[in-house]
Design a protein around this motif. Structure first.
Motif, short mmCIF file in Angstrom:
data_model
loop_
_atom_site.label_atom_id
_atom_site.label_comp_id
_atom_site.label_asym_id
_atom_site.label_seq_id
_atom_site.Cartn_x
_atom_site.Cartn_y
_atom_site.Cartn_z
N TRP A 1 26.63 -33.99 27.98
CA TRP A 1 27.25 -33.60 26.77
C TRP A 1 27.59 -34.93 26.10
O TRP A 1 27.85 -35.19 24.94
N THR B 1 23.58 -24.95 15.67
CA THR B 1 24.22 -24.29 17.14
C THR B 1 23.51 -23.13 17.56
O THR B 1 23.27 -23.04 18.71
N TYR C 1 34.31 -21.65 20.50
CA TYR C 1 34.75 -23.17 20.45
C TYR C 1 34.01 -23.63 19.55
O TYR C 1 34.48 -24.49 18.60
N HIS C 2 32.85 -23.39 19.19
CA HIS C 2 31.92 -24.32 18.21
C HIS C 2 32.36 -23.77 16.82
O HIS C 2 32.19 -24.70 15.93
N PHE D 1 33.74 -26.82 14.16
CA PHE D 1 32.98 -26.96 12.91
C PHE D 1 33.88 -26.71 11.83
O PHE D 1 33.58 -27.40 11.10
N ALA E 1 40.33 -24.99 18.70
CA ALA E 1 39.10 -25.24 19.55
C ALA E 1 39.20 -25.66 20.86
O ALA E 1 38.70 -25.60 21.83
N TRP F 1 38.29 -23.74 24.60
CA TRP F 1 37.54 -24.58 25.82
C TRP F 1 38.19 -24.57 26.99
O TRP F 1 37.97 -24.26 27.91
N LEU G 1 23.53 -28.19 25.12
CA LEU G 1 24.16 -26.80 24.94
C LEU G 1 23.49 -25.76 25.86
O LEU G 1 23.12 -24.67 25.45
#
Length: 280
Positions: free
Chosen positions: A17, A36, A75-76, A80, A154, A158, A216
């Motif tokens: 990460w 993504t 989450y993504h 964003f 977000a 997660w 990812l």
């Protein structure tokens, strides 16, 4: 102990990460949902060798699949949205409340788990270190924005996803490939609906493959395996190493020197990791 098998798996996920921000900078010209979606689809391929190409291993109950999509896509999507509607540094700082969230929410999501003063102290120290790493010691002006709400969402998604995977019926880590596949397709649908069409160069594809197979991709499988074996509270505290490592890698790539605030950040986060993983 920091170097248990579970913690080593978690640290391996964090090491991958760490590269996400640097790869993201190299690919910043690509719309985020396209980025993504493609990366998650590439990452889903990691499940093939893990499952020994047995598709039956990837099958999970619909509720478990929904949880996986909630985590990976939700989450993504929120992150964003946060980066779009709020200053990136402030949004990223709020986003990195998720390790602290894992420590604080563990008793609610995992029966028999307590948030001890030791873990809470380690979480707060770790967040202070992460804040220094992200902000470089600068004061931040806070302007009211929905972006902060998205960033907080977000962080919650997660943290809660990471904890709830321990409550659903057992599934193999290889099944994350299905989570990534569905989440990647949803991200591409968002790209088609919300973003302009973009042509990708051969260099873009090399970076996308690296992102998909690493931060990812393989990182999600390592993270899941770590949570299946370890203490979510300890892993949450260790996760503050991610923004520190990410910042240091960005500085190295840019040829910049680490600041005094980053050194203090490292001391705080390493101290938090020691406090959070030592025996009471």
């Amino acid at each position: 102990m920091i170097f248990t098998r579970a913690n080593v798996l978690a640290l391996s996920a964090m090491a991958l990460w760490v590269s996400l921000a640097t790869l993201g900078v190299a690919l910043q010209h690509i719309p985020p949902f396209l980025l993504t979606g493609v990366a998650l689809l590439i990452g889903s391929l990691v499940s093939l060798p893990l499952s020994r190409f047995d598709w039956r291993v990837l099958r999970v109950p619909l509720s478990t699949l929904a949880l996986g999509v909630y985590g990976l896509f939700g989450y993504h999507f929120l992150l964003f949205m946060a980066l779009r509607d709020a200053p990136p540094v402030q949004a990223n700082l709020i986003n990195y409340l998720w390790p602290l969230g894992m420590v604080v929410m563990a008793p609610r999501f995992l029966p028999g788990t307590k948030a001890t003063p030791q873990h809470l102290m380690a979480g707060l120290i770790g967040f202070a270190g992460a804040a220094l790493a992200i902000t470089a010691g600068q004061s931040l002006a806070v302007v009211p924005s929905w972006g902060y709400v998205w960033a907080l969402g977000a962080a919650f998604v997660w943290a809660s996803y990471s904890l709830m995977t321990q409550r659903v019926a057992g599934f193999t880590t290889a099944a994350l490939g299905l989570f990534g596949l569905v989440s990647g397709l949803l991200a591409l649908l968002c790209h088609v609906a919300l973003e302009p069409a973009t042509a990708l160069s051969s260099i873009d594809w090399l970076y996308l493959i690296a992102m998909g197979l690493g931060p990812l991709g393989a990182a999600f499988y390592l993270w899941d395996a770590a949570l299946k074996l370890g203490d979510a509270r300890q892993i949450g505290v260790l996760s503050f190493l991610t923004p520190l490592g990410s910042t240091m890698l960005l500085l190295w790539v840019r040829g910049e020197r680490p600041s005094l605030s980053l050194a203090l950040s490292a001391a705080l986060i390493v101290g938090a990791a020691w406090v959070g993983t030592r025996k009471a």
